[in-house]
Design a protein around this motif. Sequence first.
Motif, PDB file in Angstrom:
ATOM      1  N   CYS A 183       0.833  -1.195   0.000  1.00 16.31           N
ATOM      2  CA  CYS A 183       0.000   0.000   0.000  1.00 16.31           C
ATOM      3  C   CYS A 183       0.870   1.248   0.000  1.00 16.31           C
ATOM      4  CB  CYS A 183      -0.922  -0.007   1.224  1.00 16.31           C
ATOM      5  SG  CYS A 183      -2.213  -1.259   1.130  1.00 16.31           S
ATOM      6  N   HIS A 184       1.052   1.798  -1.190  1.00 14.33           N
ATOM      7  CA  HIS A 184       1.901   2.970  -1.366  1.00 14.33           C
ATOM      8  C   HIS A 184       1.044   4.145  -1.824  1.00 14.33           C
ATOM      9  CE1 HIS A 184       5.615   4.985  -1.413  1.00 14.33           C
ATOM     10  NE2 HIS A 184       5.857   4.949  -2.712  1.00 14.33           N
ATOM     11  N   VAL A 185       1.546   5.349  -1.621  1.00 14.85           N
ATOM     12  CA  VAL A 185       0.742   6.549  -1.860  1.00 14.85           C
ATOM     13  C   VAL A 185       0.330   6.732  -3.327  1.00 14.85           C
ATOM     14  CG1 VAL A 185       0.784   9.073  -1.798  1.00 14.85           C
ATOM     15  CG2 VAL A 185       1.563   7.770   0.176  1.00 14.85           C
ATOM     16  N   PRO A 186       1.258   6.756  -4.312  1.00 16.32           N
ATOM     17  CA  PRO A 186       0.851   7.051  -5.695  1.00 16.32           C
ATOM     18  C   PRO A 186      -0.248   6.137  -6.244  1.00 16.32           C
ATOM     19  CG  PRO A 186       3.223   7.201  -5.485  1.00 16.32           C
ATOM     20  CD  PRO A 186       2.724   6.628  -4.202  1.00 16.32           C
ATOM     21  N   PRO A 187      -0.153   4.795  -6.102  1.00 17.05           N
ATOM     22  CA  PRO A 187      -1.242   3.967  -6.633  1.00 17.05           C
ATOM     23  C   PRO A 187      -2.559   4.149  -5.892  1.00 17.05           C
ATOM     24  CG  PRO A 187       0.362   2.607  -5.469  1.00 17.05           C
ATOM     25  CD  PRO A 187       0.960   3.948  -5.595  1.00 17.05           C
ATOM     26  N   LEU A 188      -2.499   4.482  -4.588  1.00 17.72           N
ATOM     27  CA  LEU A 188      -3.735   4.712  -3.851  1.00 17.72           C
ATOM     28  C   LEU A 188      -4.408   6.014  -4.275  1.00 17.72           C
ATOM     29  CD1 LEU A 188      -2.941   3.457  -0.242  1.00 17.72           C
ATOM     30  CD2 LEU A 188      -4.897   2.794  -1.640  1.00 17.72           C
ATOM     31  N   LEU A 189      -3.601   7.026  -4.581  1.00 16.09           N
ATOM     32  CA  LEU A 189      -4.172   8.292  -5.036  1.00 16.09           C
ATOM     33  C   LEU A 189      -4.929   8.123  -6.347  1.00 16.09           C
ATOM     34  CD1 LEU A 189      -1.318  10.827  -4.195  1.00 16.09           C
ATOM     35  CD2 LEU A 189      -3.614  10.756  -3.188  1.00 16.09           C
ATOM     36  N   LYS A 190      -4.497   7.174  -7.171  1.00 16.32           N
ATOM     37  CA  LYS A 190      -5.183   6.922  -8.442  1.00 16.32           C
ATOM     38  C   LYS A 190      -6.578   6.320  -8.229  1.00 16.32           C
ATOM     39  CE  LYS A 190      -0.927   6.237 -11.109  1.00 16.32           C
ATOM     40  NZ  LYS A 190      -0.120   5.286 -11.914  1.00 16.32           N
ATOM     41  N   LEU A 191      -6.800   5.725  -7.057  1.00  9.75           N
ATOM     42  CA  LEU A 191      -8.099   5.130  -6.754  1.00  9.75           C
ATOM     43  C   LEU A 191      -9.029   6.099  -6.038  1.00  9.75           C
ATOM     44  CD1 LEU A 191      -6.980   1.604  -5.441  1.00  9.75           C
ATOM     45  CD2 LEU A 191      -7.474   2.313  -7.782  1.00  9.75           C
ATOM     46  N   ALA A 192      -8.494   7.232  -5.611  1.00  2.00           N
ATOM     47  CA  ALA A 192      -9.287   8.193  -4.849  1.00  2.00           C
ATOM     48  C   ALA A 192     -10.096   9.089  -5.779  1.00  2.00           C
ATOM     49  CB  ALA A 192      -8.381   9.042  -3.971  1.00  2.00           C
ATOM     50  N   CYS A 193     -11.221   9.558  -5.278  1.00  2.00           N
ATOM     51  CA  CYS A 193     -12.055  10.466  -6.049  1.00  2.00           C
ATOM     52  C   CYS A 193     -12.535  11.594  -5.143  1.00  2.00           C
ATOM     53  CB  CYS A 193     -13.238   9.735  -6.673  1.00  2.00           C
ATOM     54  SG  CYS A 193     -14.205   8.766  -5.495  1.00  2.00           S
ATOM     55  N   GLY A 194     -12.811  12.719  -5.750  1.00  2.00           N
ATOM     56  CA  GLY A 194     -13.241  13.879  -4.986  1.00  2.00           C
ATOM     57  C   GLY A 194     -12.430  15.108  -5.331  1.00  2.00           C
ATOM     58  N   ASP A 195     -12.940  16.271  -4.950  1.00  2.00           N
ATOM     59  CA  ASP A 195     -12.274  17.529  -5.278  1.00  2.00           C
ATOM     60  C   ASP A 195     -10.992  17.756  -4.499  1.00  2.00           C
ATOM     61  OD1 ASP A 195     -14.360  18.043  -7.014  1.00  2.00           O
ATOM     62  OD2 ASP A 195     -15.526  19.182  -5.525  1.00  2.00           O
ATOM     63  N   ASP A 196     -10.849  17.064  -3.351  1.00  2.00           N
ATOM     64  CA  ASP A 196      -9.681  17.303  -2.503  1.00  2.00           C
ATOM     65  C   ASP A 196      -8.489  16.418  -2.856  1.00  2.00           C
ATOM     66  OD1 ASP A 196     -11.089  15.085  -1.750  1.00  2.00           O
ATOM     67  OD2 ASP A 196     -10.854  15.378   0.418  1.00  2.00           O
ATOM     68  N   VAL A 197      -8.621  15.551  -3.845  1.00  2.00           N
ATOM     69  CA  VAL A 197      -7.520  14.652  -4.200  1.00  2.00           C
ATOM     70  C   VAL A 197      -6.277  15.418  -4.664  1.00  2.00           C
ATOM     71  CG1 VAL A 197      -6.773  12.807  -5.742  1.00  2.00           C
ATOM     72  CG2 VAL A 197      -9.027  12.701  -4.706  1.00  2.00           C
ATOM     73  N   PRO A 198      -6.397  16.404  -5.582  1.00  2.00           N
ATOM     74  CA  PRO A 198      -5.189  17.141  -5.998  1.00  2.00           C
ATOM     75  C   PRO A 198      -4.506  17.867  -4.850  1.00  2.00           C
ATOM     76  CG  PRO A 198      -6.992  17.537  -7.529  1.00  2.00           C
ATOM     77  CD  PRO A 198      -7.585  16.848  -6.348  1.00  2.00           C
ATOM     78  N   VAL A 199      -5.293  18.415  -3.921  1.00  2.00           N
ATOM     79  CA  VAL A 199      -4.714  19.134  -2.781  1.00  2.00           C
ATOM     80  C   VAL A 199      -3.959  18.180  -1.864  1.00  2.00           C
ATOM     81  CG1 VAL A 199      -5.233  20.544  -0.744  1.00  2.00           C
ATOM     82  CG2 VAL A 199      -6.538  20.878  -2.862  1.00  2.00           C
ATOM     83  N   VAL A 200      -4.569  17.025  -1.579  1.00  2.00           N
ATOM     84  CA  VAL A 200      -3.916  16.030  -0.725  1.00  2.00           C
ATOM     85  C   VAL A 200      -2.661  15.491  -1.401  1.00  2.00           C
ATOM     86  CG1 VAL A 200      -4.169  13.732   0.302  1.00  2.00           C
ATOM     87  CG2 VAL A 200      -6.032  15.381   0.467  1.00  2.00           C
ATOM     88  N   SER A 201      -2.755  15.228  -2.699  1.00  2.00           N
ATOM     89  CA  SER A 201      -1.598  14.719  -3.440  1.00  2.00           C
ATOM     90  C   SER A 201      -0.436  15.700  -3.387  1.00  2.00           C
ATOM     91  CB  SER A 201      -1.999  14.445  -4.893  1.00  2.00           C
ATOM     92  OG  SER A 201      -0.890  14.023  -5.647  1.00  2.00           O
ATOM     93  N   LEU A 202      -0.729  16.969  -3.618  1.00  2.00           N
ATOM     94  CA  LEU A 202       0.316  17.996  -3.580  1.00  2.00           C
ATOM     95  C   LEU A 202       0.882  18.151  -2.177  1.00  2.00           C
ATOM     96  CD1 LEU A 202       1.870  20.265  -5.031  1.00  2.00           C
ATOM     97  CD2 LEU A 202      -0.035  21.809  -4.465  1.00  2.00           C
ATOM     98  N   GLY A 203       0.003  18.167  -1.176  1.00  2.00           N
ATOM     99  CA  GLY A 203       0.449  18.346   0.205  1.00  2.00           C
ATOM    100  C   GLY A 203       1.327  17.211   0.683  1.00  2.00           C
ATOM    101  N   VAL A 204       0.904  15.963   0.427  1.00  2.00           N
ATOM    102  CA  VAL A 204       1.697  14.795   0.842  1.00  2.00           C
ATOM    103  C   VAL A 204       3.036  14.781   0.109  1.00  2.00           C
ATOM    104  CG1 VAL A 204       1.816  12.273   0.732  1.00  2.00           C
ATOM    105  CG2 VAL A 204      -0.278  13.381   1.517  1.00  2.00           C
TER     106      VAL A 204
END
Length: 318
Positions: A183-204
């Motif tokens: 369970c790593h961050v980049p592949p999990l972000l690809k499964l996420a949906c919602g308006d806050d995904v880009p913000v969380v991706s950038l922040g992490v």
Amino acid sequence: MITMLWLNHSSMSGFTLIGFSTFPQKVLPAFFLLFLLMYLFTLLGNLLIMATVWSERVLHTPMYLFLCTLSISEILYTMAIIPRMLADLLSTQRSITLLACASQMFSSFTFGFTHSFLLTVMGYDRYVAICHPLRYNVLMSPQGCACLVGWSWAGGLVMGMVVTMAIFQLTFCGLNEIHHFFCHVPPLLKLACGDDVPVVSLGVGLVCIMALLGCCLLILLSFAFILVAILKMPSAEGRHKAFSTCASHLSVVVVHYGFASVIYLKPKGPQSLQGDTLMATTYTVLTPFLSPIIFSLRNKDLKSAMKKTFSKLFPQNS
């Protein structure tokens, strides 16, 4: 409580780890045997280093205290990833629950960043030993060393909590397939949906890059001062002795950040899942495997002490 919050924010109950499932079935047993042997060697090598440091009084110094702590973080890091990977190599059911996935991410980031912070502390220790030898006992007192180790573990814990909570407060939807073997961050972000995904991706991404880049810059700064101090030494013997005390640490730093940069700083583009999977093993399997080898071979005091410890643990009958 935090676990319930994670579960409530996701429409999934678990994931499927794709990882090595894209490889031909006939090569998976070979991968299993190779990674198992490397994992066992990693465990035994680090345990031998710890046993040597604890048993030999001549090694009861700050440098070897940090090395012993580094071995602990490395064992815990590999335990968070490799056993699960080995089980999935021989299994057709590669599913993982949401809670287990979150726990694995938390553990891997906690111990991974603790490892990076400890490497930084070890660089500072060598800087003080070579550039300020008369103040070494004061700056690297038992209390000071305990604080440095404690802050390293605390920093890793904070990083693990921040990253894991940021990722698992997202909503996961669509396919539940993680294109990785853990369970790593980049592949999990690809499964996420919602308006806050880009913000969380950038922040992490910013938090992780700043932490790792900060550690790397501090280590480079320490070795820059060390290099200047070594070049100013009048005798060649003194320069050789000073450099030899840093050689093993510098080698591990190069391997650690070298493989990490190849994986995380590679240009984005069409990549095969098999290629990405094999690349990831260099950081999760190969780097921990090489670390005890480098420390035991490049450090003469540790090498001779390990021989004594090994002969005590496995005495030869004459």
